[in-house]
Design a protein around this motif. Structure first.
Motif, PDB file in Angstrom:
ATOM      1  N   GLU A  16       0.835  -1.203   0.000  1.00 17.80           N
ATOM      2  CA  GLU A  16       0.000   0.000   0.000  1.00 17.80           C
ATOM      3  C   GLU A  16       0.870   1.253   0.000  1.00 17.80           C
ATOM      4  O   GLU A  16       0.586   2.236  -0.679  1.00 17.80           O
ATOM      5  N   LYS A  45      -9.081   5.583  -3.196  1.00 19.94           N
ATOM      6  CA  LYS A  45      -9.515   5.392  -4.581  1.00 19.94           C
ATOM      7  C   LYS A  45     -10.142   4.009  -4.748  1.00 19.94           C
ATOM      8  O   LYS A  45     -11.217   3.869  -5.319  1.00 19.94           O
ATOM      9  N   LYS A  46      -9.446   3.021  -4.229  1.00 22.67           N
ATOM     10  CA  LYS A  46      -9.934   1.653  -4.374  1.00 22.67           C
ATOM     11  C   LYS A  46     -11.319   1.521  -3.742  1.00 22.67           C
ATOM     12  O   LYS A  46     -12.231   0.947  -4.334  1.00 22.67           O
ATOM     13  N   GLN A  47     -11.463   2.111  -2.553  1.00 16.56           N
ATOM     14  CA  GLN A  47     -12.755   2.004  -1.880  1.00 16.56           C
ATOM     15  C   GLN A  47     -13.856   2.727  -2.652  1.00 16.56           C
ATOM     16  O   GLN A  47     -14.978   2.261  -2.731  1.00 16.56           O
ATOM     17  N   TYR A  97     -13.848   3.176  -5.930  1.00 13.04           N
ATOM     18  CA  TYR A  97     -14.143   2.360  -7.122  1.00 13.04           C
ATOM     19  C   TYR A  97     -15.079   1.204  -6.760  1.00 13.04           C
ATOM     20  O   TYR A  97     -15.965   0.846  -7.511  1.00 13.04           O
ATOM     21  N   ALA A 105     -10.580  -3.048  -9.462  1.00  7.25           N
ATOM     22  CA  ALA A 105     -10.143  -1.926  -8.630  1.00  7.25           C
ATOM     23  C   ALA A 105      -8.678  -2.093  -8.238  1.00  7.25           C
ATOM     24  O   ALA A 105      -7.882  -1.152  -8.311  1.00  7.25           O
ATOM     25  N   GLU A 106      -8.312  -3.303  -7.849  1.00  9.05           N
ATOM     26  CA  GLU A 106      -6.918  -3.582  -7.469  1.00  9.05           C
ATOM     27  C   GLU A 106      -5.989  -3.317  -8.645  1.00  9.05           C
ATOM     28  O   GLU A 106      -4.922  -2.731  -8.490  1.00  9.05           O
ATOM     29  N   VAL A 131      -5.669   0.643  -9.309  1.00 13.31           N
ATOM     30  CA  VAL A 131      -4.942   1.476  -8.344  1.00 13.31           C
ATOM     31  C   VAL A 131      -3.458   1.119  -8.256  1.00 13.31           C
ATOM     32  O   VAL A 131      -2.684   1.839  -7.648  1.00 13.31           O
ATOM     33  N   CYS A 187      -5.318   4.741 -13.423  1.00 14.63           N
ATOM     34  CA  CYS A 187      -6.400   5.439 -12.710  1.00 14.63           C
ATOM     35  C   CYS A 187      -6.797   6.707 -13.458  1.00 14.63           C
ATOM     36  O   CYS A 187      -7.980   6.987 -13.646  1.00 14.63           O
TER      37      CYS A 187
END
Ligand code: ADP
Ligand code: MG
Ligand code: ZN
Length: 472
Positions: free
Chosen positions: A168, A297-299, A301, A312-313, A316, A322
């Motif tokens: 991350e 961002k992932k959340q 998406y 999503a993974e 990002v 993105c």
């Protein structure tokens, strides 16, 4: 039962053009000792000066990690004697670093864990030593390049947590454009500290695993260490405070040196450099370079755009993907559809052509155009791959390629109806079979129409028309 505690010390090379306290280029890969000057070689009497861009990047990272930002930070000398540090001290930050008391959220299998950040400090890297036989060679090109160190509190529990943190964090610095995140080349390095203790007894005696060059190996090294320390304590022995190395060939850690007493680095403020007090212009620029971070961002998406976890993974992982995704959606593209294109054909064609997205000539406008061409039936889905390939190789708009290659599907109803009638009239036997319940034969008639149209009819539309004509 034991509980485990893990704290990470992560070093990143900032993407500054020049070194942190002199004007030498920070570029990698040059012949040894060609990017050096009296400052980074530590000649007596020289004066270091802080690189403004490095300071900005340091504040950007500290802010992204939710730290209290120092309004007056300064540098300290950290003393140690080693040939890769010509001055016999490293300019670092100890008493008042760029940032303190932050936190960083990570996603471990869908659970959000908040990890506290002890501090973020800027320092210079050392030179590189190459040992060969009885000779040691020194390359000072790396000496004095900007290194940012991030120290976490021991809030991580498992090797998996540590791996998730590194991944991350790596995404984040790449999104912020401050580090390329390449662990193999050493742009992002991680030392992992770990201890175990009986539940409720607080921290145990820690070991530090140094120089692990992938997130997966950090996990494995920690998992090994937690088990090893458990065996040591289980026998009634004490864990030695030591530095260990990960041996990825044998999947074990091995002792490098014991570290019984804390090192005395005799830190004192660097007298050759004034304190750094960021002004409002500096902070405004730091602010302007912040972005939505990959986890958020992932959340978004997942929750707002309903993308799949995989999509999503995938997106990002790379800021450019993105950006392309969001820009294409802003042009009216359907998020799910656009993400499917990006994870599927776009990614696939880029891999095949061995081209990076940035150099690929694929823009949001072009991607949107391509999706529209397929959606509106002008371009057959199967031909879209080819068009994408040509966008990459020829730098042309999809619509232009479709015209030039004659890829447009026949849209004209009367022409399609003509072919459909012809196919039905020419094949009474097939028609009989279909009407007798053999639907498979329908594809034979579709094939006939495709032949009449020289492949330019839309098979979906043809099927619909045949079904209608045959009263299915
Ligand atoms: P050192 O002086 O040995 O470098 P620090 O106190 O600076 O130790 O901590 C370095 C890292 O080790 C930090 O990430 C911290 O969270 C972690 N750490 C410190 N003590 C422990 C412990 N007992 N168990 C696990 N991790 C620890
Ligand atoms: Mg330390
Ligand atoms: Zn220099």
């Amino acid at each position: 039962m034991y509980q485990s505690f893990i704290g990470l010390e992560i070093h990143i090379h900032l993407l500054t053009k020049t070194k942190v306290f002199c004007g030498c280029t920070a570029e990698f890969g040059a012949p040894p000792n060609t990017h050096v000057c009296p400052v980074c070689l530590g000649y007596p009497g020289v004066l270091p000066a802080a690189n403004a861009e490095a300071m900005k990047m340091a504040y950007i990272v500290a802010k992204a990690l939710n730290c209290d930002l120092s309004s007056k930070c300064y540098f300290d000398r950290k003393h140690y004697y080693y040939p890769d540090m010509t001055k016999n001290y490293q300019i670092s930050q100890f008493h008042d670093p760029v940032g303190r008391n932050g936190y960083f959220d990570i996603d471990v299998d869908g659970d959000i864990k908040r990890i506290r950040i002890h501090d973020v400090h800027l320092e210079e890297d050392a030179g590189k030593m190459i040992h060969s036989g009885r000779t040691s060679l020194l390359d000072y090109n790396r000496a004095g390049t900007s290194l940012l160190e991030i120290v976490t509190e021991p809030d991580l529990v498992t090797g998996k947590d540590a791996e998730a943190f590194i991944r991350e964090f790596r995404r984040m610095v790449r999104h912020l454009g401050v580090c390329d995140g390449n662990m193999e080349e050493g742009s992002l390095r991680c030392d992992a500290n770990v201890s175990i203790n009986l539940k409720g007894q607080g921290l145990g005696t820690k070991t530090e695993v140094k120089n692990v060059n992938s997130a997966r190996f950090v996990r494995k090294a920690l998992e090994f260490e937690i088990k090893r320390q458990g065996r040591v304590l289980g026998k009634g022995d004490k864990v030695l405070q030591e530095t260990r190395l990960w041996d990825s060939d044998n999947n074990v850690t091995a002792s490098m040196r014991t570290k019984e007493k804390a090192h005395d680095y005799r830190y004192f403020p660097e007298p050759d450099m004034p304190p750094f007090c960021p002004d409002e212009f500096f902070m405004a620029e730091v602010e302007s370079r912040m972005r939505e971070l990959p986890l958020a961002k992932k959340q978004r998406y997942l929750n707002e755009l309903q993308l799949s976890v995989d999509a999503a993974e995938f997106l990002v992982e790379d800021r450019l993907f993105c950006d392309l995704f969001e820009e294409t959606c802003a042009l009216g593209g359907d998020p799910k559809q656009v993400s499917n294109w990006l994870c599927g054909d776009v990614q696939g064609q880029l891999k095949r052509a061995e081209v990076e997205l940035a150099q690929s000539h694929i823009t949001a406008a072009r991607l949107n155009e391509l999706v529209q061409l397929v959606d509106s039936g002008v371009l057959q889905r199967g031909k879209a791959k080819e068009v994408l390939e040509l966008v990459i190789s020829d730098d042309k708009d999809p619509a232009v390629i479709v015209k030039e290659k004659g890829f447009e599907q026949v849209q004209d109803d009367s022409q399609l109806d003509g072919w459909v009638t012809q196919a039905i009239d020419n094949n009474p036997q097939a028609v009989e079979q279909i009407q007798g319940g053999n639907r498979k034969t329908l594809s034979f008639l579709v094939g006939q129409v495709m032949r009449f149209s020289k492949g330019k009819a839309d098979p979906k539309k043809v099927t619909e028309k045949l079904e209608q004509a045959l009263g299915l």
